[in-house]
Design a protein around this motif. Structure first.
Motif, short mmCIF file in Angstrom:
data_model
loop_
_atom_site.label_atom_id
_atom_site.label_comp_id
_atom_site.label_asym_id
_atom_site.label_seq_id
_atom_site.Cartn_x
_atom_site.Cartn_y
_atom_site.Cartn_z
N ARG A 60 0.84 -1.20 0.00
CA ARG A 60 0.00 0.00 0.00
C ARG A 60 0.87 1.25 0.00
NH1 ARG A 60 -4.00 0.35 4.69
NH2 ARG A 60 -4.82 2.01 3.36
N PRO A 61 0.43 2.30 -0.69
CA PRO A 61 1.19 3.55 -0.67
C PRO A 61 1.00 4.28 0.64
CG PRO A 61 -0.85 3.84 -1.90
CD PRO A 61 -0.80 2.39 -1.52
N ARG A 62 2.02 4.99 1.04
CA ARG A 62 1.93 5.86 2.21
C ARG A 62 2.85 7.05 1.97
NH1 ARG A 62 5.60 3.17 7.09
NH2 ARG A 62 7.60 3.43 6.03
N ILE A 63 2.60 8.13 2.67
CA ILE A 63 3.46 9.31 2.60
C ILE A 63 4.24 9.38 3.90
CG2 ILE A 63 3.55 11.82 2.47
CD1 ILE A 63 0.97 11.67 0.79
N GLU A 64 5.55 9.36 3.75
CA GLU A 64 6.45 9.41 4.90
C GLU A 64 6.98 10.83 5.02
OE1 GLU A 64 10.24 6.78 6.34
OE2 GLU A 64 10.26 7.61 4.31
N LEU B 177 6.07 11.32 10.92
CA LEU B 177 4.63 11.13 10.70
C LEU B 177 4.46 10.43 9.37
CD1 LEU B 177 1.77 12.10 11.95
CD2 LEU B 177 1.78 13.70 10.04
N THR B 178 3.55 9.47 9.29
CA THR B 178 3.22 8.85 8.02
C THR B 178 1.71 8.94 7.80
OG1 THR B 178 3.08 6.66 9.07
CG2 THR B 178 5.15 7.24 8.02
N LEU B 179 1.32 9.09 6.55
CA LEU B 179 -0.09 9.14 6.16
C LEU B 179 -0.41 7.89 5.37
CD1 LEU B 179 -0.44 12.82 4.86
CD2 LEU B 179 -0.96 11.97 7.15
N GLY B 180 -1.51 7.23 5.72
CA GLY B 180 -1.95 6.06 4.98
C GLY B 180 -1.08 4.85 5.27
N GLY B 181 -1.25 3.81 4.47
CA GLY B 181 -0.49 2.58 4.64
C GLY B 181 -1.05 1.72 5.75
N TYR B 182 -0.18 0.86 6.27
CA TYR B 182 -0.57 -0.07 7.34
C TYR B 182 -0.14 0.48 8.69
CZ TYR B 182 -1.42 -3.64 3.76
OH TYR B 182 -1.92 -4.35 2.69
N ALA B 183 -0.89 0.07 9.71
CA ALA B 183 -0.55 0.49 11.07
C ALA B 183 0.66 -0.29 11.58
CB ALA B 183 -1.74 0.24 12.00
N ALA C 112 1.60 5.60 17.91
CA ALA C 112 0.32 6.30 17.93
C ALA C 112 -0.34 6.23 16.56
CB ALA C 112 0.52 7.76 18.33
N SER C 113 -1.62 5.92 16.55
CA SER C 113 -2.38 5.83 15.30
C SER C 113 -3.61 6.72 15.38
CB SER C 113 -2.83 4.39 15.03
OG SER C 113 -1.73 3.53 14.90
N TRP C 114 -3.84 7.49 14.33
CA TRP C 114 -5.09 8.24 14.20
C TRP C 114 -5.97 7.46 13.24
CZ3 TRP C 114 -0.37 10.49 14.85
CH2 TRP C 114 -0.25 11.43 15.87
N LEU C 115 -7.16 7.13 13.69
CA LEU C 115 -8.06 6.24 12.96
C LEU C 115 -9.34 6.97 12.60
CD1 LEU C 115 -7.70 3.25 15.46
CD2 LEU C 115 -6.33 3.63 13.41
N ALA D 57 -3.18 8.22 10.00
CA ALA D 57 -1.79 8.64 10.17
C ALA D 57 -1.17 7.89 11.33
CB ALA D 57 -1.70 10.15 10.40
N HIS D 58 0.17 7.90 11.36
CA HIS D 58 0.91 7.20 12.41
C HIS D 58 2.09 8.05 12.84
CE1 HIS D 58 2.94 3.90 14.55
NE2 HIS D 58 4.03 4.46 14.07
N ALA D 59 2.43 7.98 14.13
CA ALA D 59 3.63 8.63 14.64
C ALA D 59 4.19 7.81 15.80
CB ALA D 59 3.33 10.05 15.12
#
Length: 247
Positions: A29-33, A179-185, A222-225, A207-209
């Motif tokens: 899956r694509p994600r933005i790092e 911070l990353t947007l999208g992808g897997y947790a 941390a995950s924002w869902l 997003a994830h951090a």
């Protein structure tokens, strides 16, 4: 070479058979790092820490802590497989005081979407909450592709099991940014966002951090869902927060 091609070449370097690679790429899956990346020519796509710029009707006294903001027009949100706004800013807030003792998603963090052109002002934390804010620095964004690991809940666990031994080193080379947007947790104790989402009651990773708590020596994933229906409607006020602490 685009991000998916780079991912494929990395997999081949690690000895992934072509047949297995084809199966794996259907799971990638694509994600933005977003990272500091001071030596990169990637455009600045956001800010980590500092003081958030918020509309006058949004109150903030410094807690939950301000983690980061993302300029949606400056990063390739259109390449993700989740529908994020094409412009404006997404701001992420999180309880960085101590680990949550409430299992599952909570409202101990949140997301504020500020549409492009909105008048904003810099919000300064109260003296009591100033320690929950870190020094600001710019983030630069890049698109990459990421496979689930053996702890993620995905429909095709067999492919994950087969490819995971090949890509351990590649995972180490592509650790999460600030911070990353999208992808897997990232999974410590359990997957907060199984993929694909089964229905509108499921949760999608927004997003994830990773960060260290201010008041304890523990770190956290941390995950924002968000629910699919809220994401489709751009209703970020209903986003939930999930934290998994670790040493």
């Amino acid at each position: 070479m685009n991000a998916l091609d780079e991912y494929s070449e990395a997999a081949r370097r690690h000895g992934v058979p072509e047949e297995l690679l084809g199966r794996a790429l259907r799971l990638a899956r694509p994600r933005i790092e977003l990272r500091a990346m001071e030596d990169s020519d990637a455009p600045v796509g956001g800010q980590y820490g500092g003081h958030p710029e918020l509309p006058p009707d949004v109150e903030w006294d410094g807690f939950p802590g301000f983690v980061a903001s993302v300029d949606c027009a400056a990063v390739p949100v259109g390449e993700l497989d989740i529908p994020l706004p094409k412009d404006g800013r997404l701001l992420f807030f999180a309880n960085n005081s101590e680990p949550s003792h409430v299992p599952g998603p909570t409202k101990e963090g949140g997301v504020v979407y500020v549409p492009a052109g909105t008048v904003t002002t810099e919000c300064v934390p109260s003296e009591e909450n100033a320690s929950y804010t870190c020094e600001a620095y710019p983030l630069r964004g890049r698109l990459d592709w990421f496979m689930p690991d053996s702890n993620n809940e995905v429909a095709d666990q067999e492919t994950v099991r087969l490819i995971h031994p090949y890509l351990r080193d590649h995972v180490d080379e592509t650790l999460n940014g600030e911070l990353t947007l999208g992808g897997y947790a990232s999974v410590i104790h359990g997957d907060p966002a199984p993929w694909p989402a089964a229905d509108d009651e499921a949760l999608i990773l927004l997003a994830h951090a990773d960060y260290t708590f201010v008041d304890t020596p523990l770190s956290c994933a941390a995950s924002w869902l968000i629910h699919p229906r809220d994401l489709a409607e751009g209703n970020f006020g209903n986003a939930l927060f999930h934290v998994q602490a670790y040493m």
